[in-house]
Design a protein around this motif. Sequence first.
Motif, PDB file in Angstrom:
ATOM      1  N   GLU A   8      51.864  33.528  37.477  1.00  0.00           N
ATOM      2  CA  GLU A   8      51.715  33.262  36.175  1.00  0.00           C
ATOM      3  C   GLU A   8      50.372  32.999  35.611  1.00  0.00           C
ATOM      4  O   GLU A   8      50.238  33.404  34.199  1.00  0.00           O
ATOM      5  CB  GLU A   8      52.162  31.773  35.988  1.00  0.00           C
ATOM      6  N   ARG A   9      49.248  33.176  36.550  1.00  0.00           N
ATOM      7  CA  ARG A   9      47.984  33.253  35.926  1.00  0.00           C
ATOM      8  C   ARG A   9      47.247  34.377  35.755  1.00  0.00           C
ATOM      9  O   ARG A   9      46.180  34.592  35.376  1.00  0.00           O
ATOM     10  CB  ARG A   9      47.058  32.071  36.724  1.00  0.00           C
ATOM     11  N   LEU A  10      47.817  35.403  36.224  1.00  0.00           N
ATOM     12  CA  LEU A  10      47.275  37.048  36.436  1.00  0.00           C
ATOM     13  C   LEU A  10      47.286  37.260  34.822  1.00  0.00           C
ATOM     14  O   LEU A  10      48.068  37.159  34.104  1.00  0.00           O
ATOM     15  CB  LEU A  10      47.963  37.674  37.319  1.00  0.00           C
ATOM     16  N   THR A  11      46.373  38.053  34.792  1.00  0.00           N
ATOM     17  CA  THR A  11      46.064  38.859  33.515  1.00  0.00           C
ATOM     18  C   THR A  11      46.997  40.033  33.442  1.00  0.00           C
ATOM     19  O   THR A  11      47.684  40.362  34.547  1.00  0.00           O
ATOM     20  CB  THR A  11      44.660  39.426  33.076  1.00  0.00           C
ATOM     21  N   PHE A  12      47.266  40.634  32.182  1.00  0.00           N
ATOM     22  CA  PHE A  12      48.250  41.879  32.073  1.00  0.00           C
ATOM     23  C   PHE A  12      47.780  42.764  33.209  1.00  0.00           C
ATOM     24  O   PHE A  12      48.610  43.419  33.808  1.00  0.00           O
ATOM     25  CB  PHE A  12      48.016  42.522  30.686  1.00  0.00           C
ATOM     26  N   ALA A  62      45.927  42.832  35.935  1.00  0.00           N
ATOM     27  CA  ALA A  62      45.935  42.365  37.074  1.00  0.00           C
ATOM     28  C   ALA A  62      47.675  42.352  37.713  1.00  0.00           C
ATOM     29  O   ALA A  62      47.945  42.501  38.831  1.00  0.00           O
ATOM     30  CB  ALA A  62      45.638  40.997  37.347  1.00  0.00           C
ATOM     31  N   LEU A  64      42.337  48.225  39.652  1.00  0.00           N
ATOM     32  CA  LEU A  64      41.667  46.969  38.543  1.00  0.00           C
ATOM     33  C   LEU A  64      40.172  47.574  38.268  1.00  0.00           C
ATOM     34  O   LEU A  64      39.558  47.654  37.124  1.00  0.00           O
ATOM     35  CB  LEU A  64      41.781  45.590  38.825  1.00  0.00           C
ATOM     36  N   ALA A  80      38.269  39.869  36.214  1.00  0.00           N
ATOM     37  CA  ALA A  80      39.413  40.230  35.470  1.00  0.00           C
ATOM     38  C   ALA A  80      40.697  39.893  35.951  1.00  0.00           C
ATOM     39  O   ALA A  80      41.615  40.211  35.609  1.00  0.00           O
ATOM     40  CB  ALA A  80      39.238  41.803  35.449  1.00  0.00           C
ATOM     41  N   PHE A  89      41.887  36.666  36.834  1.00  0.00           N
ATOM     42  CA  PHE A  89      42.298  35.569  35.922  1.00  0.00           C
ATOM     43  C   PHE A  89      41.802  35.552  34.717  1.00  0.00           C
ATOM     44  O   PHE A  89      42.435  34.719  33.612  1.00  0.00           O
ATOM     45  CB  PHE A  89      42.246  34.390  36.625  1.00  0.00           C
ATOM     46  N   LEU A  90      40.964  36.168  34.253  1.00  0.00           N
ATOM     47  CA  LEU A  90      40.459  36.108  32.771  1.00  0.00           C
ATOM     48  C   LEU A  90      40.432  37.580  32.152  1.00  0.00           C
ATOM     49  O   LEU A  90      40.515  38.695  32.718  1.00  0.00           O
ATOM     50  CB  LEU A  90      38.940  35.855  32.853  1.00  0.00           C
ATOM     51  N   PRO A  91      40.882  37.774  30.746  1.00  0.00           N
ATOM     52  CA  PRO A  91      41.152  38.816  30.214  1.00  0.00           C
ATOM     53  C   PRO A  91      39.926  39.837  29.920  1.00  0.00           C
ATOM     54  O   PRO A  91      39.911  40.219  28.854  1.00  0.00           O
ATOM     55  CB  PRO A  91      41.889  38.280  28.767  1.00  0.00           C
ATOM     56  N   GLU A 113      41.372  43.441  29.202  1.00  0.00           N
ATOM     57  CA  GLU A 113      41.985  43.249  27.715  1.00  0.00           C
ATOM     58  C   GLU A 113      41.048  43.338  26.694  1.00  0.00           C
ATOM     59  O   GLU A 113      41.101  44.041  25.699  1.00  0.00           O
ATOM     60  CB  GLU A 113      43.044  42.214  27.574  1.00  0.00           C
TER      61      GLU A 113
END
Length: 104
Positions: free
Chosen positions: A5-9, A11, A27, A70, A72-74, A77
Amino acid sequence: MDITERLTFFAALFKVDENPKLGMWLLYITVIILCVIVFKLGFARKLPLLQNIIIYAFLIFGCTILTFFAVFLPIAEGLVVAALILIIYKIRLHQERKHKEHEV
């Protein structure tokens, strides 16, 4: 809380949670490509070959660190958004220069 649920798009797209080795490499490559695009569109100048090699070496080193963020943080993106904004800017700049040439 589930980690997926915490992964970025990106990831989640590369399934970093299921296959960490391949996912992180994909990635990493994505972050490098996006950083190079943003650098070329926004900041690059004509430089001698050795200086370009040094700049890209540091860019790739920085992307190594950014890849860990990247997950957990965008980061990727944000690079996509920056690339799109710079592409729009370059297109508008080209159109404006073309329009000024036709006026004169």
